[in-house]
Design a protein around this motif. Structure first.
Motif, PDB file in Angstrom:
ATOM      1  N   ASP A 146     -14.735   1.687  -3.212  1.00  0.00           N
ATOM      2  CA  ASP A 146     -13.530   1.638  -2.392  1.00  0.00           C
ATOM      3  C   ASP A 146     -12.242   1.757  -3.192  1.00  0.00           C
ATOM      4  O   ASP A 146     -11.196   2.063  -2.644  1.00  0.00           O
ATOM      5  CB  ASP A 146     -13.502   0.343  -1.575  1.00  0.00           C
ATOM      6  CG  ASP A 146     -14.373   0.463  -0.332  1.00  0.00           C
ATOM      7  OD1 ASP A 146     -14.763   1.590   0.002  1.00  0.00           O
ATOM      8  OD2 ASP A 146     -14.646  -0.572   0.297  1.00  0.00           O
ATOM      9  N   ILE A 147     -12.297   1.450  -4.502  1.00  0.00           N
ATOM     10  CA  ILE A 147     -11.081   1.526  -5.303  1.00  0.00           C
ATOM     11  C   ILE A 147     -11.122   2.800  -6.141  1.00  0.00           C
ATOM     12  O   ILE A 147     -11.927   2.926  -7.060  1.00  0.00           O
ATOM     13  CB  ILE A 147     -10.930   0.277  -6.195  1.00  0.00           C
ATOM     14  CG1 ILE A 147     -10.886  -0.975  -5.305  1.00  0.00           C
ATOM     15  CG2 ILE A 147      -9.679   0.385  -7.066  1.00  0.00           C
ATOM     16  CD1 ILE A 147     -11.013  -2.276  -6.044  1.00  0.00           C
ATOM     17  N   GLU A 148     -10.308   3.751  -5.780  1.00  0.00           N
ATOM     18  CA  GLU A 148     -10.190   5.035  -6.481  1.00  0.00           C
ATOM     19  C   GLU A 148     -11.541   5.702  -6.701  1.00  0.00           C
ATOM     20  O   GLU A 148     -11.719   6.462  -7.653  1.00  0.00           O
ATOM     21  CB  GLU A 148      -9.474   4.839  -7.826  1.00  0.00           C
ATOM     22  CG  GLU A 148      -8.045   4.365  -7.669  1.00  0.00           C
ATOM     23  CD  GLU A 148      -7.330   4.229  -9.009  1.00  0.00           C
ATOM     24  OE1 GLU A 148      -7.873   4.682 -10.022  1.00  0.00           O
ATOM     25  OE2 GLU A 148      -6.240   3.642  -9.018  1.00  0.00           O
ATOM     26  N   LEU A 149     -12.491   5.401  -5.854  1.00  0.00           N
ATOM     27  CA  LEU A 149     -13.840   5.975  -5.917  1.00  0.00           C
ATOM     28  C   LEU A 149     -14.587   5.627  -7.202  1.00  0.00           C
ATOM     29  O   LEU A 149     -15.583   6.265  -7.530  1.00  0.00           O
ATOM     30  CB  LEU A 149     -13.808   7.493  -5.755  1.00  0.00           C
ATOM     31  CG  LEU A 149     -13.678   8.018  -4.335  1.00  0.00           C
ATOM     32  CD1 LEU A 149     -13.905   9.512  -4.353  1.00  0.00           C
ATOM     33  CD2 LEU A 149     -14.644   7.352  -3.382  1.00  0.00           C
ATOM     34  N   ASP A 150     -14.116   4.630  -7.945  1.00  0.00           N
ATOM     35  CA  ASP A 150     -14.862   4.146  -9.105  1.00  0.00           C
ATOM     36  C   ASP A 150     -16.002   3.273  -8.588  1.00  0.00           C
ATOM     37  O   ASP A 150     -15.760   2.309  -7.869  1.00  0.00           O
ATOM     38  CB  ASP A 150     -13.953   3.269  -9.983  1.00  0.00           C
ATOM     39  CG  ASP A 150     -13.338   4.049 -11.107  1.00  0.00           C
ATOM     40  OD1 ASP A 150     -13.348   5.288 -11.011  1.00  0.00           O
ATOM     41  OD2 ASP A 150     -12.851   3.424 -12.062  1.00  0.00           O
ATOM     42  N   ARG A 151     -17.239   3.627  -8.951  1.00  0.00           N
ATOM     43  CA  ARG A 151     -18.351   2.828  -8.452  1.00  0.00           C
ATOM     44  C   ARG A 151     -18.442   1.519  -9.232  1.00  0.00           C
ATOM     45  O   ARG A 151     -18.448   1.504 -10.451  1.00  0.00           O
ATOM     46  CB  ARG A 151     -19.658   3.601  -8.579  1.00  0.00           C
ATOM     47  CG  ARG A 151     -20.841   2.883  -7.938  1.00  0.00           C
ATOM     48  CD  ARG A 151     -22.099   3.746  -7.998  1.00  0.00           C
ATOM     49  NE  ARG A 151     -23.291   2.947  -7.735  1.00  0.00           N
ATOM     50  CZ  ARG A 151     -23.920   2.929  -6.572  1.00  0.00           C
ATOM     51  NH1 ARG A 151     -23.488   3.650  -5.574  1.00  0.00           N
ATOM     52  NH2 ARG A 151     -24.997   2.162  -6.408  1.00  0.00           N
ATOM     53  N   VAL A 152     -18.480   0.417  -8.484  1.00  0.00           N
ATOM     54  CA  VAL A 152     -18.649  -0.908  -9.073  1.00  0.00           C
ATOM     55  C   VAL A 152     -19.921  -1.498  -8.480  1.00  0.00           C
ATOM     56  O   VAL A 152     -20.065  -1.547  -7.259  1.00  0.00           O
ATOM     57  CB  VAL A 152     -17.454  -1.830  -8.728  1.00  0.00           C
ATOM     58  CG1 VAL A 152     -17.700  -3.239  -9.241  1.00  0.00           C
ATOM     59  CG2 VAL A 152     -16.163  -1.268  -9.289  1.00  0.00           C
ATOM     60  N   ALA A 185     -22.902  -2.391  -3.993  1.00  0.00           N
ATOM     61  CA  ALA A 185     -21.979  -1.497  -4.693  1.00  0.00           C
ATOM     62  C   ALA A 185     -20.790  -1.157  -3.812  1.00  0.00           C
ATOM     63  O   ALA A 185     -20.860  -1.250  -2.591  1.00  0.00           O
ATOM     64  CB  ALA A 185     -22.699  -0.207  -5.084  1.00  0.00           C
ATOM     65  N   THR A 186     -19.699  -0.778  -4.462  1.00  0.00           N
ATOM     66  CA  THR A 186     -18.549  -0.285  -3.716  1.00  0.00           C
ATOM     67  C   THR A 186     -17.893   0.851  -4.485  1.00  0.00           C
ATOM     68  O   THR A 186     -17.962   0.885  -5.705  1.00  0.00           O
ATOM     69  CB  THR A 186     -17.501  -1.385  -3.445  1.00  0.00           C
ATOM     70  OG1 THR A 186     -16.457  -0.833  -2.637  1.00  0.00           O
ATOM     71  CG2 THR A 186     -16.891  -1.905  -4.746  1.00  0.00           C
TER      72      THR A 186
END
Lengths: 203, 472
Positions: free
Chosen positions: A182-188, A179-180
């Motif tokens: 890192d982008i605008e704190l949106d969990r992917v 998971a990450t």
């Protein structure tokens, strides 16, 4: 003077006047055992929180469930996977790659392993490269990790897990899919590790 | 970068020579940055609070964490030697580096010995501290960052702004532009028609790096913990890029600050509870890798780095900063960080912990480093959330006392000291002030205006208290 001697010398001079901090003075008043009546239930709930897929299955039905999950897939398996529960899965799979080399790993749709320990409170499975778990890359390169947890492998908290494990072999602690945020704190879910983690808890 | 003498950190952010206040004032003009930072810090701090609340023994874990670190630091020489022996016994090679230059030289030679000119990297603050990528590049070796945020920072030719989420100052549209414009120069180009959805951007990073992971022969990492008793290294992460780098290459080089050692295997039962909950606000981070020496046929090198840490260790107030486990909880609760952003601190260590660590590691010679102890309102929120109970406000105050103060302030303080030292002198000055009270401006002129810009001058009464007391 070598860097080693220089650093050690600096450390000794730096702490010469420092207050004592004896090992015996380390307070360990935290919980080393967490009471829990339903380890499997808590583990299932906590793994699901990470958006992994969880099946809680009576032991006798595990082989059939694994066969269902493996059907139509090219499955990588490590050496030492217990035949009693992995046999039907091997037959149901499109192909079985046993302990595949790195360049064959990319061809696997999923990897099927056991684990060493599972931690209910944190929803963690721990692999220690023992039988039925394989080399570390085996559970890393395929995009789907199918992991079987036996009831007797589940402990409540982190301290119980540390007490059961030794670091002689490499350990991989897995809590949900890769998971990450890192982008605008949106969990992917799913960057470099397996994007799907599927855990079968045998009760 | 400058070789600022042995034992001192040497990396300064290029284009950041000014004081923290000036950097912060500029950052605050950027409304987008402000929104990003606010969302990030508030989201993570909320998650942290929820998972910390879940553990009834958090205070006891924190106390144990503090005590384990203090004990280790007090006997750091012994534990480093024990670690060296255990790593060596397990087939690893241990190198010691007194400063950044020495560490960079060692790593460069180790990479050269493999004959490779490309390395993959796991997110590591210490290699940023020493400027390893730049040093490798100057010697013809390309270091590829593999953490998603570090990739965004590297492709954007940018600086990290947060310990945990280094690219938090970028929004999705900017990231898509960076991927579209820059990925091709570093390997596999971004997919055609790339959208700015985070899932699509993460997929682009996966594709961009997959072949590189599978073909790289050398990886460079840091470590979160090293266990002296067993020689075990521990790396916690989320994406799996860490597992890729730690597992696949033939040679693994870990560069680790000497303060990262823990005495025993059992100590992990404390820190693997403290770190994830404080850092990402999860009960556990997705992946934790632990290995001991040369593993599964790999060659393993450990580079132990001082680079100013022993200087911090010698400081009776400041040494507690070495307990830090780099969780970044203090950033997420800091009202100053939330408004100024990470870049204003001009260091790989931003936020409250950076404000006490950077001036100690680098010294307070530059205007920026001299101003960092003032990058705080001393509200104390950082101490409250710190999982190893570092009293950041205490160290800030101590460092402020040591900072160079402006000439006007020094002169004013000397004058005040002279005045207050003698009762008769003070009374005469007070009477003089009363007589001139109508003439004193609301804003002081010249360098003294720095004081009145942010404060009101006290009203001078018609009669001093002393005179009133004697009269009545």
């Amino acid at each position: 003077m070598s860097a080693r001697e220089e650093i050690l010398g600096r450390i000794r001079r730096a702490v010469a006047e420092a207050p004592e901090a004896p090992e015996a003075g380390i307070p360990r008043a935290y919980r080393t055992a967490v009471p829990c009546d339903d380890l499997a239930g808590l583990l299932a709930e906590r793994i699901a929180d990470y958006r992994a897929i969880v099946h809680v299955v009576p032991v006798a039905l595990v082989p059939a469930r694994l066969a269902e999950l493996a059907a139509g897939k090219r499955i990588a398996v490590p050496d030492g996977l217990p035949a009693e529960w992995a046999g039907p899965a091997r037959e149901a799979a499109d192909a079985v790659l046993t302990d595949p080399a790195r360049d064959e790993l990319g061809a696997a749709d999923a990897v099927l392993t056991g684990c060493a320990v599972a931690i209910a409170v944190t929803g963690t499975i721990v692999l220690d490269a023992g039988p039925g778990q394989g080399r570390r890359e085996l559970t890393l390169v395929p995009d789907h990790h199918l992991c079987v947890v036996r009831a007797d492998q589940i402990v409540a908290g982190v301290p119980e897990a540390i007490a059961r494990l030794t670091p002689d072999a490499p350990l991989t602690w897995i809590s949900g899919p890769s998971a990450t945020s890192d982008i605008e704190l949106d969990r992917v879910e799913g960057v470099h590790g397996p994007r799907t983690l599927e855990v079968v808890i045998a009760i | 970068m400058s070789g600022a003498g042995r034992g001192r950190g040497s990396v300064t952010f290029i284009g950041m020579p000014r004081s923290f206040r000036e950097n912060a004032a500029e950052a605050m003009q950027d409304a987008q940055l402000g929104r990003n930072l606010r969302k990030a810090t508030h989201t993570i701090r909320g998650k942290r609070a929820r998972v910390v609340e879940e553990l009834p023994d958090w205070a006891e874990l924190r106390e144990a964490g503090r005590a384990v670190k203090d004990h280790t630091l007090r006997h750091l020489d012994r534990y480093l030697l024990q670690l060296e022996e255990a790593v060596t016994r397990a087939g690893g090679h241990v190198h010691w580096a007194a400063d950044a230059d020495e560490a960079n030289r060692i790593v460069t030679e180790l990479v050269r010995a493999t004959g490779e000119s490309d390395v993959v990297k796991v997110k590591s603050m210490v290699t940023q501290e020493i400027g390893l990528n730049e040093h490798l590049a100057a010697h013809g070796i390309t270091a590829y960052e593999t953490d998603l945020a570090e990739l965004i920072v590297q492709l954007g030719d940018d600086w990290p702004s947060h310990i945990l989420v280094p690219a938090i100052h970028r929004n999705r549209t900017e990231i898509r532009e960076i991927f579209r414009d820059r990925m091709a120069a570093w390997g596999r180009p971004a997919p055609e028609g790339l959208s700015d959805e985070p899932a699509a951007l993460a997929e682009a990073a996966r594709l961009h790096l997959r072949e590189r992971f599978l073909s790289s022969k050398v990886a460079i990492s840091g470590a979160n913990f090293m266990i002296a008793e067993t020689g075990t290294m521990v790396v916690v992460e989320s994406e799996g890029n860490g597992r890729m780098c730690l597992t696949l290459p033939e040679t693994l080089i870990s560069v680790v600050g000497i303060e990262k050692v823990l005495p025993t295997w059992r100590d992990l039962e404390v820190f693997l509870q403290l770190l994830p909950r404080s850092s990402t606000g999860e009960r556990m981070n997705p992946y934790t890798s632990m290995w001991t020496g040369a593993t599964e046929g790999q060659r393993f090198h450990l580079v132990l780095l001082d680079n100013g840490r022993t200087g911090v260790l010698a400081d009776e107030v400041g040494r507690q900063a070495l307990r830090c486990i780099r969780c970044s909880a203090c950033l997420n609760v800091c009202p100053v960080y939330e408004r100024a952003g990470g870049h204003a601190y001009g260091s790989v260590y931003p936020g409250p912990i950076g404000a006490i660590l950077t001036p100690q590691l680098r010294g307070m010679g530059s205007e920026l480093d001299n101003s960092l102890p003032y990058a705080s309102s001393l509200c104390g929120a950082c101490l409250e959330v710190c999982p190893v109970a570092i009293d950041i406000p205490e160290v800030l105050v101590e460092l402020r006392a040591r900072a160079r103060h402006p000439r006007s302030e020094r002169m004013a303080m000397r004058a005040a000291g002279w005045l207050l030292a003698d009762q008769a002198r003070l009374s005469r000055a007070q009477r003089l002030a009363v007589r001139l009270r109508r003439l004193i401006p609301r804003r002081l002129p010249g360098p003294a205006s720095a004081w009145t810009d942010t404060r009101d001058l006290p009203e001078i009464p018609e009669e001093s208290f002393r005179d009133w007391w004697e009269r009545s």
